[in-house]
Write a protein that holds these residues in place. Sequence first.
Motif, PDB file in Angstrom:
ATOM      1  N   UNK A  34     -29.796  -4.699  32.697  1.00 46.70           N
ATOM      2  CA  UNK A  34     -29.330  -2.970  32.446  1.00 46.70           C
ATOM      3  C   UNK A  34     -28.943  -2.224  33.385  1.00 46.70           C
ATOM      4  N   UNK A  35     -28.186  -1.875  33.755  1.00 47.20           N
ATOM      5  CA  UNK A  35     -27.777  -0.908  34.919  1.00 47.20           C
ATOM      6  C   UNK A  35     -28.956   0.473  34.669  1.00 47.20           C
ATOM      7  N   UNK A  36     -29.670   1.260  35.317  1.00 49.43           N
ATOM      8  CA  UNK A  36     -30.548   2.198  35.539  1.00 49.43           C
ATOM      9  C   UNK A  36     -30.695   2.455  37.429  1.00 49.43           C
ATOM     10  N   UNK A  37     -31.705   1.563  38.237  1.00 54.08           N
ATOM     11  CA  UNK A  37     -31.737   2.090  39.838  1.00 54.08           C
ATOM     12  C   UNK A  37     -30.221   1.140  40.516  1.00 54.08           C
ATOM     13  N   UNK A  38     -29.132   1.110  39.843  1.00 54.00           N
ATOM     14  CA  UNK A  38     -28.050   1.009  40.310  1.00 54.00           C
ATOM     15  C   UNK A  38     -26.334   2.324  39.758  1.00 54.00           C
ATOM     16  N   UNK A  39     -27.645   3.134  39.132  1.00 52.78           N
ATOM     17  CA  UNK A  39     -26.650   4.303  38.406  1.00 52.78           C
ATOM     18  C   UNK A  39     -27.041   5.724  39.750  1.00 52.78           C
ATOM     19  N   UNK A  40     -26.493   6.175  40.714  1.00 53.50           N
ATOM     20  CA  UNK A  40     -27.140   6.657  41.345  1.00 53.50           C
ATOM     21  C   UNK A  40     -27.578   7.669  41.011  1.00 53.50           C
TER      22      UNK A  40
END
Length: 314
Positions: free
Chosen positions: A145-151
């Motif tokens: 699930x994207x967290x660190x990929x979210x700027x």
Amino acid sequence: MIKRVRVAVVGVGNNTSALVQGLALYRQSGSLVGIRREMIDGLGVGDIDVVAAFATSEEKIGRDLTEAIFLPPNNFPRLSCDLPRAGVPVTKGLVDATGVGRVAAALAEAEVLLYSAPSGRPETAQAYAEAAQTAGVAFINTTSDPVARDPGWIDRFEAAGLPLLGDDLASQFGTSVLHDALLRLLQERGLTLDSSYQVNLGGTEDFRNLVENPNTKKQSKLNALSGANGVEVAPLGYLPHLASQKVAHLNLEARGWGETAVSLDVKLKVHDPSGAAGVNIDLIRIAASALRGGRGGYRAEATSLLKSPPGTAV
């Protein structure tokens, strides 16, 4: 004497079982078998204490962590070590943003929050990231699930001086790591890839969950592969009798000099939770060292341990 790292874990499943049991085994035995890096910034494998744990299973809530890790559906085997009670009761976790303040307060003794819940619940992952930031602790997202990929999340953690590591583990010696190495070897040796695929079968609850809620997992696996054009990742297969073991099949079809055919088939069999713990132990130490050094945001030294670091596709 170096200060031990205080870790809170989200998810009391097989990966947490492998981590908690492994910490006890390495402290008691002094073994270095299966250790990638004995020391990271002065922190050894045994310098980790789990001080809080969160889960949503009613059977696990309220139990001591060292008891809860053996409750069904967990099926990672017992390691050959003594496992004294942790004195850490499993606390009711989050299913959405409700309760973020409660969890943040429960993180008062922690430095690092290891998010090791099932993938496919992005709202829950972000709720725990919110709790970590509120509590002033580093956050590690082991799911797809994207967290660190979210700027936006990176900016928030960087501004707060808090490390943010993720997304999704590249297992210590798993399908993605092996597949990527073989694809890079073809490129380095000048062969032309025609097609490649991987099939993953497993018997853990995480496999069952991912079969039902694949969401971002396939893309995360592709993110981990060099030259993913022509590479297919088959849907995951859940076979309960495999228990904590994963069986993977890889195929590569290529052409070498004179356009002659090269074909490679590989079978890999590993304990999937061990592969996660062998990476989590390094991510925890990287996050703790960065936190203590005031280095917030994403830490590039974690990239080789992840399938989907910042900049990869969602």
